[in-house]
Each structure stands twice: as structure tokens, then as C-alpha cells.
Design a protein around this motif. Structure first.
Motif, short mmCIF file in Angstrom:
data_model
loop_
_atom_site.label_atom_id
_atom_site.label_comp_id
_atom_site.label_asym_id
_atom_site.label_seq_id
_atom_site.Cartn_x
_atom_site.Cartn_y
_atom_site.Cartn_z
N VAL A 1 0.85 -1.19 0.00
CA VAL A 1 0.00 0.00 0.00
C VAL A 1 0.88 1.23 0.00
CG1 VAL A 1 -1.81 1.27 1.22
CG2 VAL A 1 -1.81 -1.23 1.27
N LEU A 2 0.71 2.08 -1.00
CA LEU A 2 1.48 3.33 -1.08
C LEU A 2 0.80 4.37 -0.21
CD1 LEU A 2 3.86 4.82 -2.37
CD2 LEU A 2 2.32 5.50 -4.22
N LEU A 3 1.41 4.67 0.94
CA LEU A 3 0.83 5.60 1.90
C LEU A 3 1.20 7.05 1.60
CD1 LEU A 3 1.34 3.67 5.25
CD2 LEU A 3 -0.71 3.79 3.84
N ARG A 4 2.37 7.27 1.00
CA ARG A 4 2.80 8.64 0.72
C ARG A 4 3.68 8.65 -0.52
NH1 ARG A 4 6.44 11.78 5.09
NH2 ARG A 4 8.09 10.44 4.26
N HIS A 5 3.35 9.51 -1.47
CA HIS A 5 4.23 9.72 -2.61
C HIS A 5 5.50 10.43 -2.14
CE1 HIS A 5 1.47 8.52 -5.80
NE2 HIS A 5 0.50 9.14 -5.14
N GLY A 6 6.61 10.14 -2.79
CA GLY A 6 7.87 10.76 -2.39
C GLY A 6 8.94 10.58 -3.44
N GLY A 7 10.18 10.44 -3.00
CA GLY A 7 11.33 10.45 -3.89
C GLY A 7 11.45 9.22 -4.77
N ILE A 8 10.75 8.14 -4.48
CA ILE A 8 10.69 6.96 -5.34
C ILE A 8 9.31 6.94 -5.99
CG2 ILE A 8 10.86 4.45 -5.48
CD1 ILE A 8 13.48 5.76 -4.71
N THR A 9 9.26 6.89 -7.30
CA THR A 9 7.98 6.99 -8.00
C THR A 9 7.21 5.67 -7.93
OG1 THR A 9 8.89 6.26 -10.13
CG2 THR A 9 9.01 8.62 -9.62
N PRO A 10 5.88 5.73 -8.08
CA PRO A 10 5.09 4.49 -8.12
C PRO A 10 5.54 3.55 -9.22
CG PRO A 10 3.66 6.39 -7.83
CD PRO A 10 5.03 6.93 -8.11
N GLU A 11 5.93 4.10 -10.37
CA GLU A 11 6.36 3.26 -11.48
C GLU A 11 7.60 2.45 -11.11
OE1 GLU A 11 4.21 6.85 -13.11
OE2 GLU A 11 5.73 6.49 -11.57
N ALA A 12 8.54 3.09 -10.40
CA ALA A 12 9.75 2.39 -9.99
C ALA A 12 9.42 1.29 -8.99
CB ALA A 12 10.75 3.37 -9.39
N LEU A 13 8.50 1.56 -8.07
CA LEU A 13 8.10 0.54 -7.10
C LEU A 13 7.41 -0.63 -7.77
CD1 LEU A 13 6.73 2.77 -4.19
CD2 LEU A 13 8.86 1.47 -4.20
N GLU A 14 6.50 -0.33 -8.68
CA GLU A 14 5.74 -1.39 -9.34
C GLU A 14 6.63 -2.29 -10.19
OE1 GLU A 14 2.63 0.74 -11.34
OE2 GLU A 14 1.26 0.50 -9.62
N PRO B 1 2.45 18.68 -13.54
CA PRO B 1 2.01 17.42 -14.16
C PRO B 1 1.82 16.31 -13.13
CG PRO B 1 3.82 18.39 -15.40
CD PRO B 1 3.71 19.19 -14.12
N ALA B 2 0.74 15.56 -13.24
CA ALA B 2 0.42 14.48 -12.31
C ALA B 2 1.04 13.18 -12.80
CB ALA B 2 -1.08 14.35 -12.14
N GLN B 3 2.38 13.16 -12.85
CA GLN B 3 3.10 11.98 -13.29
C GLN B 3 4.46 11.96 -12.63
OE1 GLN B 3 3.03 13.03 -17.48
NE2 GLN B 3 5.19 13.62 -17.43
N GLY B 4 5.02 10.77 -12.44
CA GLY B 4 6.34 10.65 -11.84
C GLY B 4 6.46 11.42 -10.54
N LEU B 5 7.54 12.19 -10.39
CA LEU B 5 7.73 12.99 -9.19
C LEU B 5 6.67 14.08 -9.04
CD1 LEU B 5 11.59 13.47 -8.86
CD2 LEU B 5 10.07 12.26 -7.29
N GLY B 6 5.98 14.40 -10.14
CA GLY B 6 4.89 15.37 -10.05
C GLY B 6 3.81 14.93 -9.09
N LEU B 7 3.60 13.62 -8.94
CA LEU B 7 2.61 13.12 -7.98
C LEU B 7 3.00 13.48 -6.56
CD1 LEU B 7 1.97 9.61 -9.57
CD2 LEU B 7 0.36 11.52 -9.52
N ALA B 8 4.29 13.33 -6.24
CA ALA B 8 4.76 13.67 -4.90
C ALA B 8 4.68 15.18 -4.66
CB ALA B 8 6.20 13.18 -4.70
N ILE B 9 5.05 15.97 -5.68
CA ILE B 9 4.97 17.42 -5.55
C ILE B 9 3.53 17.86 -5.31
CG2 ILE B 9 5.34 19.61 -6.74
CD1 ILE B 9 7.65 18.21 -8.27
N ARG B 10 2.61 17.32 -6.09
CA ARG B 10 1.19 17.68 -5.96
C ARG B 10 0.64 17.24 -4.60
NH1 ARG B 10 -1.61 19.36 -10.36
NH2 ARG B 10 -3.54 18.53 -9.47
N ASP B 11 1.10 16.09 -4.12
CA ASP B 11 0.67 15.64 -2.79
C ASP B 11 1.05 16.66 -1.73
OD1 ASP B 11 -0.03 13.33 -0.75
OD2 ASP B 11 1.98 14.03 -0.21
N ARG B 12 2.31 17.14 -1.76
CA ARG B 12 2.75 18.12 -0.77
C ARG B 12 1.98 19.43 -0.91
NH1 ARG B 12 4.79 13.77 -0.74
NH2 ARG B 12 6.69 13.20 0.36
N LEU B 13 1.71 19.83 -2.15
CA LEU B 13 1.00 21.08 -2.36
C LEU B 13 -0.45 20.99 -1.92
CD1 LEU B 13 2.49 22.03 -5.83
CD2 LEU B 13 2.86 23.24 -3.67
N HIS B 14 -1.10 19.85 -2.13
CA HIS B 14 -2.47 19.67 -1.65
C HIS B 14 -2.52 19.75 -0.13
CE1 HIS B 14 -5.06 18.88 -5.10
NE2 HIS B 14 -4.04 18.26 -5.67
#
Length: 330
Positions: free
Chosen positions: A190-203, A304-317
């Protein structure tokens, strides 16, 4: 007054001595500066909460110099070991069942049966952790809910006089916190927090990820799950394409929108990596500059909601989320 230690052999020894004695030392990692305390000493952990005005119900990540040291504290599945081989040292936190002999205090784990562990990247921090040779709890070195620090000077702006020392290891290279992956259910990462490792890399390593329904401001099951977090003093508005004259604009890309009272560009080249590294410094700068200029809000360009952009958007939200009342943060 808080000591500012250089990342030299003598500075590292001094920082390790303070931590072993139950003191608090902020130090840089590849993500952000962490506020370190001996996770096996409840009084040291309590001091972290006090220095940050951190909610008592938010658990802390424990940091280690090696995967072997981390896995002494948790029950590590084969998948956890595979992820560690791939991404450690690096910006990935794993949430795993606590081992029966874990020395991490209940206060650091918030009484949970799981524990969040990580091996950070960086010669200085790895040397420091090896010198201390104990689990080090280290949330971001800022007041709870405020902007995370990516430089030693940011730490001193908020915590000078509240902690014993800051080990100046220079600017952080990644600039946003670690990805948090819950492995307490072996067949369901379960991905609890987006961060420096992207979901694509984990998957690519562990297959499809699951996601929790929502974050919580009442009882987070892991670090980094607070809804309102990373908050500047000025209110934050997201995905702004037409800023106003009373806005300080956090821009992204080569052609920022016009009309703002002041502009800080995360990356003129449109690089998400550069934007992540500059995110917290940019928020902190605009918060201060906006107040100086009498601006009313921080407007954020679309990311952009992709790659590290997901982590950036998470922090901004989280920065833009409604703020809990001050009394709920103590």
C-alpha cells in the motif's frame, strides 16, 4: 542556542555524542533535514514532539545506517528485502511489523504493532547513524505542519533554541520526503505517501500497488499521513493559470502565467526533479517575500500528475488543506 556543526569528523562525533546522550540533532539527508533523537529513549522522542509541537498520534520514521540494522527492528518479508536491495540507501520508507525484540520505544511507534524504517542516502548521515549505532527517529526538522527544511538555515529559522544542534550537510538533493510503502500485509503493498521513489519504480519491483482511501488528521497509521501539512503562513491556491496581482506565484515551466505580484519558478526547464528539490525552499521564500510585499496568497501553477509530479502535488495539496486549530497541534 542551537549549535551549528560542520559535517567534519569532529562535527559528526559531536552530533553522535549529543544523540547518544538523549539530545536532539537535525541533520540533512537526500530528502529533507530530519530532527533526530534516539528512538530507543522515550524522553528523547518526547523532546522531538515538544520541539516540533507535533501531534502525539503521528508516528515517526526510524533511520538506520544499513538495511541489516533496520531489519533487526522489524519482521522483513522477502519483498521488503528485495525493495531494500533495490532502493536503499534512498528515499523509501517501509512500514513493517515490529520485531519482538525491537528497541524502538512505543512512543516513537505511537504504540502501533508496525514500524516505519528507512536507510537514508548520504555519506554524512550514514556516518552519523553508524557512530550512534541506535535507531534514530527523525521527522522533518520544522514546526509541525509547516514547510519542511531542505537547508540547515531553514532548520534554524524555526527551531533555533529548541534543539541542541544542527549538522550542516548542505542543501538536500531530492528535496521532498521519502515514499512510504506499507508492507504489513505481504500480498498487498500500500502506497501511503508519494515521495522520492515513483510508483512506477516501485511497481517494477513489487507489482501493482494499492492506495489508502484517504489521509487522516485524527489517527495516522504511518508518518506523513496528516491532511494539513507543509503549510506556509499565506493561504495556498493550486492549479492557478490566471494569478492575481496580490498573489505570489509558485511557477513551473518556461512560460509562467502573468499577472502575479511576485514569481518564484520551480523549474524554468520544466524538470520535475529540479522542481521537487526546490519545492520547500520556494514555498518558504514566497511565504516570506509575500508577507514583505503585502501579498495575500501563494498561487501555484499546474504541476504534471506523473512521476515525481505526484509527490509534488501531494505536498501542495497538503499545504493548501484547511488548517487544524492551533490547539489541536499540541
Amino acid at each position: 542556542m542551537t549549535l551549528r556543526l560542520a559535517a567534519t569528523p569532529s562535527g559528526l562525533e559531536a552530533a553522535a555524542h549529543i544523540l547518544r546522550d538523549g539530545g536532539l540533532v537535525a541533520f540533512g539527508t537526500e530528502t529533507v533535514y530530519g530532527l533526530g533523537g534516539d528512538a530507543s529513549q522515550p524522553k528523547a522522542v518526547a523532546r522531538i514532539f515538544e520541539a516540533k509541537n507535533r501531534p502525539r498520534f503521528n508516528p515517526l520514521i526510524s533511520h538506520f545506517p544499513t538495511a541489516a540494522a533496520a531489519f533487526e527492528q522489524v519482521s522483513a518479508s522477502p519483498l521488503a528485502r528485495k525493495l531494500a536491495e533495490t532502493f536503499w540507501p534512498g528515499p523509501l520508507t517501509l512500514v513493517l511489523p515490529r520485531a519482538p525484540g525491537s528497541t524502538v520505544s512505543d512512543l516513537a511507534a505511537d504504540g502501533l504493532t508496525s514500524l516505519a524504517v528507512r536507510v537514508p542516502r548520504g555519506d554524512a548521515v550514514q556516518t552519523l547513524l553508524a557512530l550512534v549505532d541506535r535507531p534514530i527517529a527523525a521527522p522533518s526538522a520544522n514546526r509541525s505542519g509547516r514547510i519542511s527544511p531542505s537547508d540547515a538555515s531553514h532548520v534554524l529559522e524555526e527551531l533555533d533554541g529548541r534543539i541542541d544542534a544542527v549538522l550542516d550537510t548542505g542543501p538536500c538533493m531530492v528535496g521532498i520526503e521519502s515514499t512510504v510503502l506499507d508492507l504489513t500485509q505481504p500480498d498487498r503493498p500500500v502506497l501511503l505517501r508519494h515521495g522520492g521513489i515513483t510508483p512506477e519504480a516501485l511497481e517494477a519491483v513489487c507489482g501493482p500497488l494499492s492506495y489508502p482511501e484517504t489521509a487522516s488528521d485524527t489517527a495516522p497509521v504511518s508518518p506523513g499521513r496528516m491532511l494539513s501539512h507543509y503549510a506556509p503562513t499565506l493561504p495556498v491556491r493550486l492549479d492557478v493559470t490566471h494569478p492575481e496581482a496580490t498573489d505570489a506565484l509558485l511557477a513551473f515551466g518556461p512560460t509562467p502565467a502573468r499577472g502575479a505580484g511576485y514569481v518564484f519558478n520551480l523549474s524554468e526547464q520544466g524538470s520535475l526533479e529540479e522542481a521537487a528539490a526546490r519545492l520547500f525552499a520556494g514555498l518558504r521564500f514566497l511565504d516570506k517575500k509575500g508577507a514583505e510585499l503585502g501579498l495575500k496568497a501563494i498561487a501555484v501553477s499546474p504541476i504534471p500528475a506523473q512521476g515525481l509530479g505526484l509527490a509534488i502535488r501531494d505536498r501542495l495539496h497538503r499545504a493548501a488543506a484547511p488548517r487544524p486549530e492551533e490547539g489541536n497541534l499540541t
